[in-house]
Design an enzyme around this catalytic site. Structure first.
Site, short mmCIF file in Angstrom:
data_model
loop_
_atom_site.label_atom_id
_atom_site.label_comp_id
_atom_site.label_asym_id
_atom_site.label_seq_id
_atom_site.Cartn_x
_atom_site.Cartn_y
_atom_site.Cartn_z
N HIS A 20 0.75 -1.12 0.04
CA HIS A 20 -0.22 -0.04 0.10
C HIS A 20 0.99 1.09 0.04
O HIS A 20 1.42 1.41 1.02
CB HIS A 20 -0.95 -0.05 1.26
CG HIS A 20 -2.14 0.80 1.22
ND1 HIS A 20 -2.91 0.59 0.18
CD2 HIS A 20 -2.49 1.66 1.98
CE1 HIS A 20 -4.13 1.60 0.30
NE2 HIS A 20 -3.75 2.40 1.40
N LYS A 166 -10.13 6.29 -3.70
CA LYS A 166 -9.05 7.46 -3.51
C LYS A 166 -7.88 6.85 -4.04
O LYS A 166 -7.35 5.74 -3.74
CB LYS A 166 -9.22 7.38 -1.85
CG LYS A 166 -7.95 7.98 -1.09
CD LYS A 166 -8.56 8.54 0.19
CE LYS A 166 -7.49 8.38 1.39
NZ LYS A 166 -8.06 8.95 2.40
N LYS A 168 -3.65 7.54 -3.96
CA LYS A 168 -2.68 8.02 -3.01
C LYS A 168 -1.41 8.87 -4.04
O LYS A 168 -0.88 7.82 -4.77
CB LYS A 168 -1.90 7.01 -2.20
CG LYS A 168 -2.72 6.49 -1.12
CD LYS A 168 -2.95 7.59 0.03
CE LYS A 168 -3.71 6.98 1.06
NZ LYS A 168 -3.97 8.16 2.02
N ASP A 197 -5.61 11.64 -2.53
CA ASP A 197 -4.84 12.18 -0.91
C ASP A 197 -3.20 12.36 -1.40
O ASP A 197 -2.69 11.39 -1.74
CB ASP A 197 -5.32 10.92 -0.41
CG ASP A 197 -4.85 11.42 1.14
OD1 ASP A 197 -4.43 12.56 1.39
OD2 ASP A 197 -4.95 10.66 2.14
N GLU A 223 -7.61 15.67 -1.14
CA GLU A 223 -7.35 15.45 0.34
C GLU A 223 -5.89 16.13 0.82
O GLU A 223 -4.86 15.47 0.20
CB GLU A 223 -7.61 14.24 0.69
CG GLU A 223 -7.34 13.69 2.28
CD GLU A 223 -7.89 12.23 2.39
OE1 GLU A 223 -8.43 11.62 1.50
OE2 GLU A 223 -7.49 11.64 3.68
N ASP A 248 -7.43 16.24 6.48
CA ASP A 248 -7.26 15.16 6.84
C ASP A 248 -6.28 15.06 8.21
O ASP A 248 -6.58 15.44 9.34
CB ASP A 248 -6.83 13.85 6.08
CG ASP A 248 -6.53 12.71 6.94
OD1 ASP A 248 -6.59 12.52 7.90
OD2 ASP A 248 -6.11 11.73 6.10
N LYS A 272 -11.85 11.54 11.85
CA LYS A 272 -11.17 10.14 12.08
C LYS A 272 -11.20 10.02 13.66
O LYS A 272 -10.90 11.00 14.45
CB LYS A 272 -9.87 10.07 11.58
CG LYS A 272 -9.58 9.86 10.18
CD LYS A 272 -7.97 10.03 9.92
CE LYS A 272 -7.91 9.58 8.42
NZ LYS A 272 -6.52 9.51 7.79
N GLU A 326 -14.30 5.75 4.22
CA GLU A 326 -13.50 4.89 3.55
C GLU A 326 -13.10 3.74 4.60
O GLU A 326 -12.10 3.39 4.85
CB GLU A 326 -12.31 5.48 3.25
CG GLU A 326 -11.67 6.48 4.64
CD GLU A 326 -10.58 7.29 4.12
OE1 GLU A 326 -10.16 7.57 3.10
OE2 GLU A 326 -9.68 7.74 5.13
#
Ligand code: MUC
Ligand code: MG
Length: 385
Positions: A20, A166, A168, A197, A223, A248, A272, A326
């Site tokens: 990831h 989303k 990255k 993001d 984001e 975020d 969050k 998410e």
């Protein structure tokens, strides 16, 4: 009054299904910190504190979360009435500064315990209770490879699992990143929403260019393009561009939410539970957003099943959740640590309905992945239990 008689905190490491790739780290596994409380009536509460990429994402590491709970929070918790969650967290807050992820784990466990004691879901203990029973769920495309990301998007669209994506970005040159995003948006077309993001990795000038090009490519949301502390740059970018900027990392609880809403620093908040310092502060962040006309998105720190269920209970109570959530964390891991996995179907996650968090751990899986399984550290409160 019941008391807490056992506090057990440990780290569980679970591999991810693929690398990831984020701007600040590439994850090959996730380290989940679990807290288990047992009260003098034998009721158990479970909580999770999880971050991303060790110490590369925020100020707390998995090891630091465990240390903060074992050394500083546990002795205070021993003196608290576990059924009075707000009072217990206020007392902890007086002797422990910051450490939002550790506090979130403990508050989650207290709410799970309180919900089980009362026979109600955690959502009932937050705001006015749940107003929705399922939540839209985005998926993050972050394999590091455009073709593989498109393949992944096609697969989850066909499975009717996700239609919000989303991406990255932030590691490469702005134009190279935009080319990657535009290729995925062209492939997805109108079948899904594509967002990015940047994880704070752009300067304001890069963000200015990036947001313009991303808007032209059909991206719906950008984001945290710039550093979390740079509220002024966030406000200038928000005012200038049509594509909304979502905060975020800039949001570490209600005070940040107020400051950013007041200066127009973001048109959407990624709420969050971990960064906010718990479920109750996360609900306060959402309330401030709604009062300030800021849109809401339910964010994740890529938690496993416990933190994901806890987040779902909060997001289920929010009157408006225009940007979805998410909450896909458990799907990024090779194994689920819940006895019964959370239910993902028809582009949504079902909010668990049982008492407390409405989940149970798969004890064998947890024992297998527990980092310290050869030398368990069980903190038993002296003289109780
Ligand atoms: C973040 O910064 O939003 C959430 C989804 C994902 O892939 O990474 C996280 C962290
Ligand atoms: Mg983010």
């Amino acid at each position: 009054m019941a008391t807490i008689v056992e506090i057990d905190t440990y780290i569980v490491d679970i591999p991810t299904i693929r690398p990831h790739v984020l701007a600040m780290a590439t994850m090959h596994h996730q380290s989940i910190v679990l807290v288990r409380l047992r009260d003098s009536d034998g009721i158990e509460g479970i909580g999770e504190g999880t971050t991303i990429g060790g110490l590369s994402y925020g100020e707390e590491s998995p090891e630091g979360i465990k240390l903060a709970i074992d050394t500083y929070i546990a002795p205070v918790l021993e003196t608290c009435d576990p059924s009075q969650v707000g009072a217990a967290m206020a007392k902890i807050g007086k002797s422990v500064f910051g450490n939002h992820l550790a506090k979130c784990a403990v508050e989650t466990a207290l709410l799970d315990l309180a919900g089980k004691r009362l026979g109600v879901p955690v959502s009932t203990l937050i705001g006015g209770g749940a107003i929705r029973d399922r939540l839209p769920v985005a998926w993050t495309l972050a394999s590091g490879d455009t073709a593989r990301d498109i393949e992944e998007a096609e697969r989850v669209l066909a499975e009717r699992r996700h239609n919000i994506f989303k991406l990255k970005i932030g590691k490469r040159d702005v134009r190279a990143d935009v080319a990657h995003v535009a290729a995925i948006k062209r492939a997805v077309g109108d079948r899904g929403s594509v967002r990015v993001d940047v994880n704070q990795n752009w300067s304001e000038a890069q963000a200015d260019l990036g947001m313009k090009l991303l808007e032209e490519a059909g991206v719906d949301l950008v984001e945290q393009p710039v550093a979390r502390h740079d509220h002024a740059a966030m406000a200038r970018l928000s005012a200038k561009h049509v594509v909304p900027l979502m905060a975020d990392e800039a949001l570490h609880g209600p005070a940040d939410a107020f400051a950013i809403a007041a200066c127009g620093g973001a048109r959407v908040f990624a709420v969050k539970i971990a960064q906010s310092g718990g479920l109750l502060p996360a609900h306060a962040v959402a309330t401030i957003a709604q009062a300030g006309g800021v849109g809401l998105y339910g964010g994740t720190m890529l938690e496993g099943g416990v933190g994901t269920a806890a987040s779902a209970h909060v997001f289920a109570t929010l009157p408006s959740l225009a940007w979805g959530t998410e909450l896909f964390g458990p799907l990024l891991l090779t194994e689920d640590i819940l006895a019964e996995p959370l239910r993902y179907a028809d582009f949504h996650l079902s909010v668990p309905t049982g008492p407390g968090l409405g989940i149970a751990l798969d004890e064998d899986r947890v024992a297998f992945h527990r980092r310290d399984r050869r030398s368990p550290t069980l903190h038993v409160v002296a003289g109780r239990g």
